[in-house]
Design a protein around this motif. Structure first.
Motif, PDB file in Angstrom:
ATOM      1  N   UNK A 140      76.332  -9.520  95.401  1.00  0.00           N
ATOM      2  CA  UNK A 140      74.988  -8.926  95.419  1.00  0.00           C
ATOM      3  C   UNK A 140      74.850  -7.807  96.442  1.00  0.00           C
ATOM      4  N   UNK A 141      75.630  -7.888  97.507  1.00  0.00           N
ATOM      5  CA  UNK A 141      75.544  -6.867  98.550  1.00  0.00           C
ATOM      6  C   UNK A 141      76.026  -5.498  98.089  1.00  0.00           C
ATOM      7  N   UNK A 142      76.671  -5.421  96.930  1.00  0.00           N
ATOM      8  CA  UNK A 142      77.046  -4.108  96.405  1.00  0.00           C
ATOM      9  C   UNK A 142      75.800  -3.291  96.058  1.00  0.00           C
ATOM     10  N   UNK A 143      74.766  -3.945  95.531  1.00  0.00           N
ATOM     11  CA  UNK A 143      73.515  -3.233  95.255  1.00  0.00           C
ATOM     12  C   UNK A 143      72.765  -2.916  96.549  1.00  0.00           C
ATOM     13  N   UNK A 167      63.014  -6.902  97.724  1.00  0.00           N
ATOM     14  CA  UNK A 167      64.273  -6.508  97.074  1.00  0.00           C
ATOM     15  C   UNK A 167      65.375  -7.504  97.418  1.00  0.00           C
ATOM     16  N   UNK A 168      65.489  -7.846  98.690  1.00  0.00           N
ATOM     17  CA  UNK A 168      66.531  -8.780  99.110  1.00  0.00           C
ATOM     18  C   UNK A 168      66.355 -10.130  98.406  1.00  0.00           C
ATOM     19  N   UNK A 169      65.118 -10.606  98.314  1.00  0.00           N
ATOM     20  CA  UNK A 169      64.868 -11.903  97.687  1.00  0.00           C
ATOM     21  C   UNK A 169      65.185 -11.857  96.197  1.00  0.00           C
ATOM     22  N   UNK A 170      64.725 -10.819  95.500  1.00  0.00           N
ATOM     23  CA  UNK A 170      64.986 -10.730  94.059  1.00  0.00           C
ATOM     24  C   UNK A 170      66.475 -10.578  93.772  1.00  0.00           C
ATOM     25  N   UNK A 171      67.174  -9.853  94.645  1.00  0.00           N
ATOM     26  CA  UNK A 171      68.616  -9.677  94.484  1.00  0.00           C
ATOM     27  C   UNK A 171      69.323 -11.026  94.612  1.00  0.00           C
ATOM     28  N   UNK A 188      84.064 -23.107  86.954  1.00  0.00           N
ATOM     29  CA  UNK A 188      84.162 -23.869  88.198  1.00  0.00           C
ATOM     30  C   UNK A 188      84.849 -23.067  89.301  1.00  0.00           C
ATOM     31  N   UNK A 189      85.123 -21.801  89.021  1.00  0.00           N
ATOM     32  CA  UNK A 189      85.739 -20.930  90.036  1.00  0.00           C
ATOM     33  C   UNK A 189      85.195 -19.517  89.819  1.00  0.00           C
ATOM     34  N   UNK A 190      84.392 -19.083  90.766  1.00  0.00           N
ATOM     35  CA  UNK A 190      83.712 -17.788  90.680  1.00  0.00           C
ATOM     36  C   UNK A 190      84.000 -16.998  91.948  1.00  0.00           C
ATOM     37  N   UNK A 191      84.293 -15.714  91.791  1.00  0.00           N
ATOM     38  CA  UNK A 191      84.613 -14.858  92.936  1.00  0.00           C
ATOM     39  C   UNK A 191      83.671 -13.669  92.986  1.00  0.00           C
ATOM     40  N   UNK A 192      83.106 -13.426  94.166  1.00  0.00           N
ATOM     41  CA  UNK A 192      82.271 -12.253  94.416  1.00  0.00           C
ATOM     42  C   UNK A 192      83.135 -11.183  95.105  1.00  0.00           C
ATOM     43  N   UNK A 193      83.327 -10.058  94.445  1.00  0.00           N
ATOM     44  CA  UNK A 193      84.094  -8.957  95.037  1.00  0.00           C
ATOM     45  C   UNK A 193      83.149  -8.043  95.810  1.00  0.00           C
ATOM     46  N   UNK A 194      83.582  -7.587  96.983  1.00  0.00           N
ATOM     47  CA  UNK A 194      82.629  -6.964  97.901  1.00  0.00           C
ATOM     48  C   UNK A 194      83.292  -5.914  98.793  1.00  0.00           C
ATOM     49  N   UNK A 223      73.192  -8.663 105.062  1.00  0.00           N
ATOM     50  CA  UNK A 223      74.214  -8.981 104.060  1.00  0.00           C
ATOM     51  C   UNK A 223      74.450 -10.484 104.013  1.00  0.00           C
ATOM     52  N   UNK A 224      74.578 -11.080 105.187  1.00  0.00           N
ATOM     53  CA  UNK A 224      74.759 -12.541 105.270  1.00  0.00           C
ATOM     54  C   UNK A 224      73.554 -13.266 104.670  1.00  0.00           C
ATOM     55  N   UNK A 225      72.356 -12.787 104.953  1.00  0.00           N
ATOM     56  CA  UNK A 225      71.127 -13.418 104.468  1.00  0.00           C
ATOM     57  C   UNK A 225      71.066 -13.409 102.941  1.00  0.00           C
ATOM     58  N   UNK A 226      71.370 -12.250 102.329  1.00  0.00           N
ATOM     59  CA  UNK A 226      71.308 -12.119 100.875  1.00  0.00           C
ATOM     60  C   UNK A 226      72.305 -13.066 100.217  1.00  0.00           C
TER      61      UNK A 226
END
Length: 370
Positions: A140-143, A167-171, A188-194, A223-226
């Motif tokens: 999500x931090x990409x946006x 914006x941060x909350x909706x993201x 069962x295995x998801x990766x966030x690329x950042x 970023x940590x919060x989102x």
């Protein structure tokens, strides 16, 4: 958390020439969407078989249906549009990525008809029960980075979200819903690329942020919060990891800098594991790993996907031993530092080189961990 192997992959694979040709014909109107998808299905089925043959226990679809590692996902979220900017700021070292980007134009929410869901269902079917089907999506931090930190003047965010906290909350809510949607399909295995974290360690980018009146330390905490809000309702039997990327297009890169300045916040995110690039001096040393909580998985990206030359197993083992001064060996794993084709252009190596790299990852890991 899923019991993962001590060897893993980031996700993308070199596109076969047949696929590149078909995608070009599709863009020119010479090939139908159904015919393109049928070819993608065949090539992904072949790719999964090759991954199993190498010995991987988690497999991806190679991102064969994408043009970009991140934009294809983001532009299919509600409230986001893809567009062609007049000037594109993703200037890699020695080359530029294609001029295409995304921006927020309406309130954000997850699209439950998102094409990536159908794509994952196909991957899970061809992967079968003996390996994990791994889904990879941009963080999500990409946006956040695109619209706030790297705003090039084309953003419409202030019109949609006068209060950035909304914006941060909706993201975060958009990604929370995305997690549930993938989970419902059996993921069962998801990766966030950042690439956002690497952006925040680069001294040139930090200077640019300060010049715009943005505090990089505060940006790191946001970023940590989102991310943590997005992960708050993650199912307990779903593993979610992140890959901290420094840019990967045509064997080039975007950002430099060690993990020191972001480590306290990066490793306070509620991911189950972290894929970290350590393939050259741009990444700094292993000392920031002291902030990794016990029990979290750290996947060391020691084998480069940017060059064909194979690393020496002895050197890889020595670096793994060095990293184990900060993270228990049982919580470490090995991979390439990134995928082989974050954009459909691909890195400057052959498919044979690609598979040789993965065989090296698997064989070295088995020698270290058994």
């Amino acid at each position: 958390m899923t019991n993962l192997a001590h060897y893993d992959i980031v996700g993308s694979f070199l596109r076969p020439a047949e696929l590149k040709q078909a995608r070009a014909e599709f863009k020119e109107g010479k090939l139908s969407k159904n015919d393109l998808r049928a070819l993608e299905d065949k090539l992904i089925t072949d790719l999964v078989a090759k991954q199993k043959e190498v010995g991987l226990q988690a497999v991806t679809d190679g991102e064969f249906r994408r043009g970009f590692w991140h934009l294809d996902f983001l532009e299919n979220l509600n409230g986001v549009e893809g567009y062609h900017p007049q000037a594109y700021n993703q200037q890699f070292q020695g080359t530029n990525a294609p001029a295409y980007n995304v921006r927020v134009v309406d309130k954000l929410s997850f699209n439950f008809d998102h094409p990536f869901l159908k794509d994952f269902s196909f991957l899970k079917e061809v992967a079968g029960p003996e390996v994990l089907a791994k889904a990879t999506i941009p963080a999500p931090t990409m946006l956040y980075r695109q619209e706030v930190l790297a705003n090039d003047g084309t953003s419409k965010l202030s019109e949609v979200y006068p209060d950035l906290n909304d914006f941060y909350h909706d993201l975060a809510k958009t990604y929370s819903d995305a997690i549930q949607a993938f989970y419902a399909l059996g993921c069962r295995y998801l990766q966030f690329d950042d690439t956002n974290w690497a952006f925040l360690v680069d001294e040139h980018k930090r200077a640019d942020l300060k010049a715009k009146g943005i505090d990089p330390v505060e940006a790191t905490k946001i970023s940590r919060q989102i991310i943590n809000e997005a992960l708050a309702n993650k199912p307990s039997d779903l593993t979610v990891t992140t890959h901290v990327c420094r840019g990967n297009h045509a064997s080039s890169w975007l950002f430099s800098g060690g993990y020191d300045q972001i480590a306290p916040d990066l490793f306070a995110t509620d991911y189950d594991g972290y894929f970290l690039e350590f393939d050259d001096e741009r990444a700094g040393g292993f000392a920031p790993l002291k902030y990794v909580p016990a029990g979290k998985r750290v996947v060391l990206g020691l084998v480069t996907s940017k060059r064909p030359q194979l690393e020496a197993p002895a050197e890889l083992k020595a670096r793994i031993k060095e990293a184990s001064q900060y993270v228990d060996l049982a919580d470490l794993a090995l991979s390439t530092q990134c995928g082989f084709a974050s954009t459909e252009t691909g890195n400057k190596l052959t498919e044979a080189d690609q598979w040789a790299k993965l065989k090296l990852v698997v064989s070295t890991a088995k020698e270290v961990w058994g």
